[in-house]
Motif scaffolding. Structure first.
Motif, PDB file in Angstrom:
ATOM      1  N   TYR A 112       0.867  -1.172   0.000  1.00 38.70           N
ATOM      2  CA  TYR A 112       0.000   0.000   0.000  1.00 38.70           C
ATOM      3  C   TYR A 112       0.904   1.222   0.000  1.00 38.70           C
ATOM      4  O   TYR A 112       1.496   1.561   1.010  1.00 38.70           O
ATOM      5  N   TYR A 137      -7.561  -0.546 -13.407  1.00 38.44           N
ATOM      6  CA  TYR A 137      -6.915  -1.306 -12.328  1.00 38.44           C
ATOM      7  C   TYR A 137      -7.691  -1.120 -11.034  1.00 38.44           C
ATOM      8  O   TYR A 137      -7.881   0.004 -10.571  1.00 38.44           O
ATOM      9  N   ASP A 138      -8.119  -2.231 -10.427  1.00 39.18           N
ATOM     10  CA  ASP A 138      -8.848  -2.164  -9.160  1.00 39.18           C
ATOM     11  C   ASP A 138      -7.966  -1.670  -8.014  1.00 39.18           C
ATOM     12  O   ASP A 138      -8.438  -1.029  -7.090  1.00 39.18           O
ATOM     13  N   ASN A 139      -6.695  -2.016  -8.069  1.00 42.40           N
ATOM     14  CA  ASN A 139      -5.804  -1.721  -6.953  1.00 42.40           C
ATOM     15  C   ASN A 139      -4.891  -0.522  -7.210  1.00 42.40           C
ATOM     16  O   ASN A 139      -3.844  -0.403  -6.607  1.00 42.40           O
ATOM     17  N   LYS A 187      -2.915  -0.016  -4.040  1.00 40.43           N
ATOM     18  CA  LYS A 187      -3.643  -0.608  -2.908  1.00 40.43           C
ATOM     19  C   LYS A 187      -3.641  -2.125  -3.041  1.00 40.43           C
ATOM     20  O   LYS A 187      -4.654  -2.716  -3.372  1.00 40.43           O
ATOM     21  N   ASN A 188      -2.497  -2.738  -2.790  1.00 44.19           N
ATOM     22  CA  ASN A 188      -2.398  -4.201  -2.863  1.00 44.19           C
ATOM     23  C   ASN A 188      -2.545  -4.819  -1.495  1.00 44.19           C
ATOM     24  O   ASN A 188      -2.278  -4.196  -0.483  1.00 44.19           O
ATOM     25  N   ASP A 189      -2.912  -6.100  -1.501  1.00 42.05           N
ATOM     26  CA  ASP A 189      -2.959  -6.824  -0.239  1.00 42.05           C
ATOM     27  C   ASP A 189      -1.586  -7.414   0.044  1.00 42.05           C
ATOM     28  O   ASP A 189      -0.602  -7.066  -0.594  1.00 42.05           O
ATOM     29  N   PRO A 201       0.258  -8.485  -7.086  1.00 40.83           N
ATOM     30  CA  PRO A 201      -0.848  -8.475  -8.029  1.00 40.83           C
ATOM     31  C   PRO A 201      -1.071  -9.811  -8.719  1.00 40.83           C
ATOM     32  O   PRO A 201      -2.176 -10.123  -9.109  1.00 40.83           O
TER      33      PRO A 201
END
Length: 169
Positions: A20, A70-72, A92-94, A98
């Protein structure tokens, strides 16, 4: 094929480019040609204005489309200058990269994919490559760093004639 020998790695050592974080990007045109926009006005009363060229309008379109693609990733701010673009990306990755793998390689970062896709889409519409091979990225380290870079994006048109990338047209 052009060989690029002895390249300096511009990546921050040991940084996780998939967490993040905020990334400040600078993308230049090949040969630093002033083909993306024109800075008009004196800036005395209301600041100079940016007038996008056809190349700049295409770049603007794809910056906005890719932010939605891109969602993240989201584009927090950007400015299209005559021969370069500054973009502030929020990634905004977990805890996994990716690709879903715990430790993705540098080449597979969301930032690298964003840049590659952006340049490819633009070049396809232009019918040729207008971009410099390399780009500059900077991981935002804290709130002060973030504010400095956001101000830099906002103030860039005002400082255009004293900018390191300024070329007299």
């Amino acid at each position: 094929m052009i060989e690029h020998k002895n390249r300096k790695n511009t990546r921050l050592r040991y940084a996780d480019y998939n967490g993040y974080e905020m990334i400040f990007l600078t993308i230049c045109t090949e040969g630093k040609r002033c083909i993306l926009s024109k800075i008009v006005g004196t800036g005395v009363l209301d600041g100079p204005k940016i007038e996008l060229t056809e190349y700049g309008r295409v770049a603007d379109k794809y910056i906005n489309q890719l932010s939605n693609f891109y969602d993240n990733l989201s584009v927090e701010s950007y400015v299209i200058m005559p021969n370069h673009i500054h973009i502030m990306l929020w990634i905004k990755n977990d805890e996994f990269g990716p690709s879903g793998t715990p430790v993705p390689s540098m080449q597979n970062t969301i930032t690298a994919r964003f840049l590659s896709t952006f340049k490819r889409f633009c070049n396809k519409e232009y019918g040729k490559n207008i971009w410099q091979y390399r780009s500059y990225d900077h991981i935002i380290r804290n709130l002060q760093d973030y504010e400095i870079h956001m101000k830099y994006i906002y103030d860039n048109p005002v400082r255009w004639q004293s900018d390191d990338l300024y070329i007299d047209e």
